[in-house]
Scaffold this motif. Structure first.
Motif, mmCIF file in Angstrom:
data_model
loop_
_atom_site.group_PDB
_atom_site.id
_atom_site.type_symbol
_atom_site.label_atom_id
_atom_site.label_comp_id
_atom_site.label_asym_id
_atom_site.label_seq_id
_atom_site.Cartn_x
_atom_site.Cartn_y
_atom_site.Cartn_z
ATOM 1 N N ASN A 26 13.146 -18.727 12.399
ATOM 2 C CA ASN A 26 13.096 -17.343 11.931
ATOM 3 C C ASN A 26 12.696 -17.307 10.460
ATOM 4 O O ASN A 26 13.536 -17.160 9.569
ATOM 5 C CB ASN A 26 14.462 -16.669 12.117
ATOM 6 N N PRO A 27 11.387 -17.457 10.200
ATOM 7 C CA PRO A 27 10.937 -17.492 8.802
ATOM 8 C C PRO A 27 11.034 -16.126 8.135
ATOM 9 O O PRO A 27 10.941 -15.091 8.790
ATOM 10 C CB PRO A 27 9.470 -17.940 8.930
ATOM 11 N N VAL A 28 11.232 -16.147 6.824
ATOM 12 C CA VAL A 28 11.254 -14.930 6.023
ATOM 13 C C VAL A 28 10.033 -14.937 5.113
ATOM 14 O O VAL A 28 9.784 -15.914 4.403
ATOM 15 C CB VAL A 28 12.543 -14.841 5.180
ATOM 16 N N MET A 29 9.258 -13.879 5.123
ATOM 17 C CA MET A 29 8.078 -13.782 4.280
ATOM 18 C C MET A 29 8.471 -13.263 2.903
ATOM 19 O O MET A 29 9.318 -12.373 2.785
ATOM 20 C CB MET A 29 7.043 -12.849 4.913
ATOM 21 N N ASN A 30 7.874 -13.827 1.849
ATOM 22 C CA ASN A 30 8.173 -13.419 0.482
ATOM 23 C C ASN A 30 6.978 -12.690 -0.121
ATOM 24 O O ASN A 30 5.850 -13.188 -0.084
ATOM 25 C CB ASN A 30 8.518 -14.642 -0.375
ATOM 26 N N VAL A 31 7.242 -11.523 -0.667
ATOM 27 C CA VAL A 31 6.202 -10.700 -1.284
ATOM 28 C C VAL A 31 6.709 -10.199 -2.628
ATOM 29 O O VAL A 31 7.855 -9.743 -2.734
ATOM 30 C CB VAL A 31 5.818 -9.503 -0.387
ATOM 31 N N THR A 32 5.855 -10.287 -3.648
ATOM 32 C CA THR A 32 6.167 -9.690 -4.940
ATOM 33 C C THR A 32 5.558 -8.289 -4.995
ATOM 34 O O THR A 32 4.356 -8.131 -4.770
ATOM 35 C CB THR A 32 5.617 -10.538 -6.100
ATOM 36 N N VAL A 33 6.390 -7.298 -5.267
ATOM 37 C CA VAL A 33 5.943 -5.916 -5.389
ATOM 38 C C VAL A 33 5.783 -5.607 -6.876
ATOM 39 O O VAL A 33 6.743 -5.689 -7.632
ATOM 40 C CB VAL A 33 6.948 -4.944 -4.749
ATOM 41 N N ILE A 34 4.567 -5.259 -7.277
ATOM 42 C CA ILE A 34 4.264 -5.053 -8.693
ATOM 43 C C ILE A 34 3.943 -3.582 -8.920
ATOM 44 O O ILE A 34 2.956 -3.061 -8.406
ATOM 45 C CB ILE A 34 3.071 -5.923 -9.134
ATOM 46 N N GLY A 35 4.786 -2.902 -9.674
ATOM 47 C CA GLY A 35 4.550 -1.504 -10.009
ATOM 48 C C GLY A 35 3.768 -1.383 -11.297
ATOM 49 O O GLY A 35 4.100 -2.039 -12.296
ATOM 50 N N GLN A 36 2.709 -0.589 -11.271
ATOM 51 C CA GLN A 36 1.884 -0.329 -12.442
ATOM 52 C C GLN A 36 1.571 1.159 -12.495
ATOM 53 O O GLN A 36 1.590 1.845 -11.478
ATOM 54 C CB GLN A 36 0.560 -1.101 -12.362
ATOM 55 N N GLN A 37 1.279 1.676 -13.669
ATOM 56 C CA GLN A 37 0.831 3.061 -13.758
ATOM 57 C C GLN A 37 -0.605 3.156 -13.229
ATOM 58 O O GLN A 37 -1.531 2.650 -13.879
ATOM 59 C CB GLN A 37 0.888 3.558 -15.192
ATOM 60 N N PHE A 38 -0.852 3.766 -12.082
ATOM 61 C CA PHE A 38 0.068 4.441 -11.172
ATOM 62 C C PHE A 38 -0.264 3.948 -9.771
ATOM 63 O O PHE A 38 -0.812 4.686 -8.953
ATOM 64 C CB PHE A 38 -0.090 5.960 -11.274
ATOM 65 N N SER A 39 0.059 2.699 -9.490
ATOM 66 C CA SER A 39 -0.258 2.099 -8.191
ATOM 67 C C SER A 39 0.690 0.939 -7.934
ATOM 68 O O SER A 39 1.415 0.488 -8.828
ATOM 69 C CB SER A 39 -1.715 1.601 -8.173
ATOM 70 N N TRP A 40 0.649 0.467 -6.687
ATOM 71 C CA TRP A 40 1.448 -0.690 -6.286
ATOM 72 C C TRP A 40 0.523 -1.840 -5.897
ATOM 73 O O TRP A 40 -0.478 -1.642 -5.219
ATOM 74 C CB TRP A 40 2.334 -0.349 -5.088
ATOM 75 N N THR A 41 0.868 -3.039 -6.332
ATOM 76 C CA THR A 41 0.171 -4.254 -5.921
ATOM 77 C C THR A 41 1.168 -5.142 -5.187
ATOM 78 O O THR A 41 2.305 -5.304 -5.627
ATOM 79 C CB THR A 41 -0.397 -5.017 -7.137
ATOM 80 N N PHE A 42 0.728 -5.716 -4.078
ATOM 81 C CA PHE A 42 1.594 -6.581 -3.271
ATOM 82 C C PHE A 42 1.016 -7.991 -3.284
ATOM 83 O O PHE A 42 -0.116 -8.219 -2.850
ATOM 84 C CB PHE A 42 1.697 -6.039 -1.848
ATOM 85 N N ASP A 43 1.805 -8.926 -3.801
ATOM 86 C CA ASP A 43 1.389 -10.315 -3.959
ATOM 87 C C ASP A 43 2.093 -11.155 -2.894
ATOM 88 O O ASP A 43 3.322 -11.238 -2.878
ATOM 89 C CB ASP A 43 1.756 -10.800 -5.370
ATOM 90 N N TYR A 44 1.294 -11.769 -2.002
ATOM 91 C CA TYR A 44 1.833 -12.541 -0.881
ATOM 92 C C TYR A 44 2.021 -13.992 -1.340
ATOM 93 O O TYR A 44 1.072 -14.763 -1.415
ATOM 94 C CB TYR A 44 0.889 -12.452 0.328
#
Length: 279
Positions: free
Chosen positions: A115-133
């Motif tokens: 049961n693997p868990v995926m790790n993602v970094t959620v990066i908030g910037q003015q004014f958008s979201w970036t998702f780093d896998y």
């Protein structure tokens, strides 16, 4: 949607969509709704009981005439015990119920081979979201990233590390173009990552940005993205599309800081991820 691809318009910006937390799309939201329903039920029962007793007292003991003087008495041990013990019992029951659920809501399950868990970094910037896998590298050596939309495999736990940043700070350790200052910042970020610091902590250490708040009501609670700090949240989504937005006033473009979570079958997600790695 991968790096370099056009950003699609989030339906939240153009139409009404169901983002209600009472229509959960995963187990974290299921547990949160379970606690909410019990608190709501207890509040309704106690509220109705209180109103009924007030109305009863108002009419049963109302003054019949100006000369009518109600009987006077001091203290009622049974009544005082009742109004102390019952609220205390209700409060302690709801407290225990909440505590019993908080471990599951707050802490992502341990990642195992089965049961693997995926790790993602959620990066908030003015004014958008970036998702780093995390751990999924492109040809340039950077992590795979998507913008506005977070893609996840359905029914798989996803551990989110939530951070905030803005220029002049950088979010990619390897940058092939830009000013000397940007290249220097990217090199410092790369050195931290190579030394074992997570990409989330390395970005946080730069200390740029303003406060944001990541919230997808149908999947989990909200968590703040704060400069210089890494916060954590986890979710697990059933098949479907889920919508959210920044809930922290972060500037003139705050209302446009929308996001979408797309939960797809594992095979479809693997195909999308491979396209980002090779593309």
């Amino acid at each position: 949607m991968g790096c370099g691809e056009p950003v699609q318009v989030n339906p939240l910006a153009t139409s009404l969509v169901d983002t209600s937390p009472v229509h959960p799309g995963g187990p974290v939201a299921d547990h949160m709704l379970f606690v909410f329903n019990w608190v709501l039920a207890a509040s309704l029962v106690l509220g109705i009981f209180t109103v009924v007793m007030l109305l009863y007292s108002m009419f049963r003991f109302r003054r019949k005439s100006d000369d009518d003087e109600p009987s006077q008495f001091h203290g009622n041990t049974r009544l005082e015990l009742f109004w102390t013990a019952v609220p205390l019992a209700v409060f302690m029951s709801l407290f225990g119920l909440t505590v019993s659920q908080m471990g599951f809501i707050n802490d992502a399950p341990a990642s195992t081979a089965a049961n693997p868990v995926m790790n993602v970094t959620v990066i908030g910037q003015q004014f958008s979201w970036t998702f780093d896998y995390q751990g999924q590298k492109t040809a340039s050596g950077n992590d795979v990233q998507s913008f506005t939309t977070l893609y996840v495999p359905a029914n798989v736990p996803v551990n989110l590390q939530v951070v905030s940043t803005d220029p002049p700070c950088v979010i990619k350790p390897i940058i092939t173009s830009g000013s000397p200052d940007v290249a220097t910042r990217a090199a410092a970020l790369r050195q931290k990552v190579n030394s074992g610091t997570s990409i989330a902590d390395a970005i946080s250490d730069e200390g740029c940005g303003v406060n944001h708040s990541f919230y997808v009501p149908s999947l989990a609670g909200q968590v703040n993205a704060i400069p210089g700090q890494t916060n954590h949240l986890w979710l697990e989504a059933r098949l479907g599309h889920y919508y959210g937005q920044c809930t922290e006033l972060c500037g003139t473009g705050h209302a446009t800081m929308l996001l979408e979570v797309v939960a797809m079958p594992q095979a479809q997600f693997d195909k999308w991820l491979q396209q980002q790695v090779t593309g």
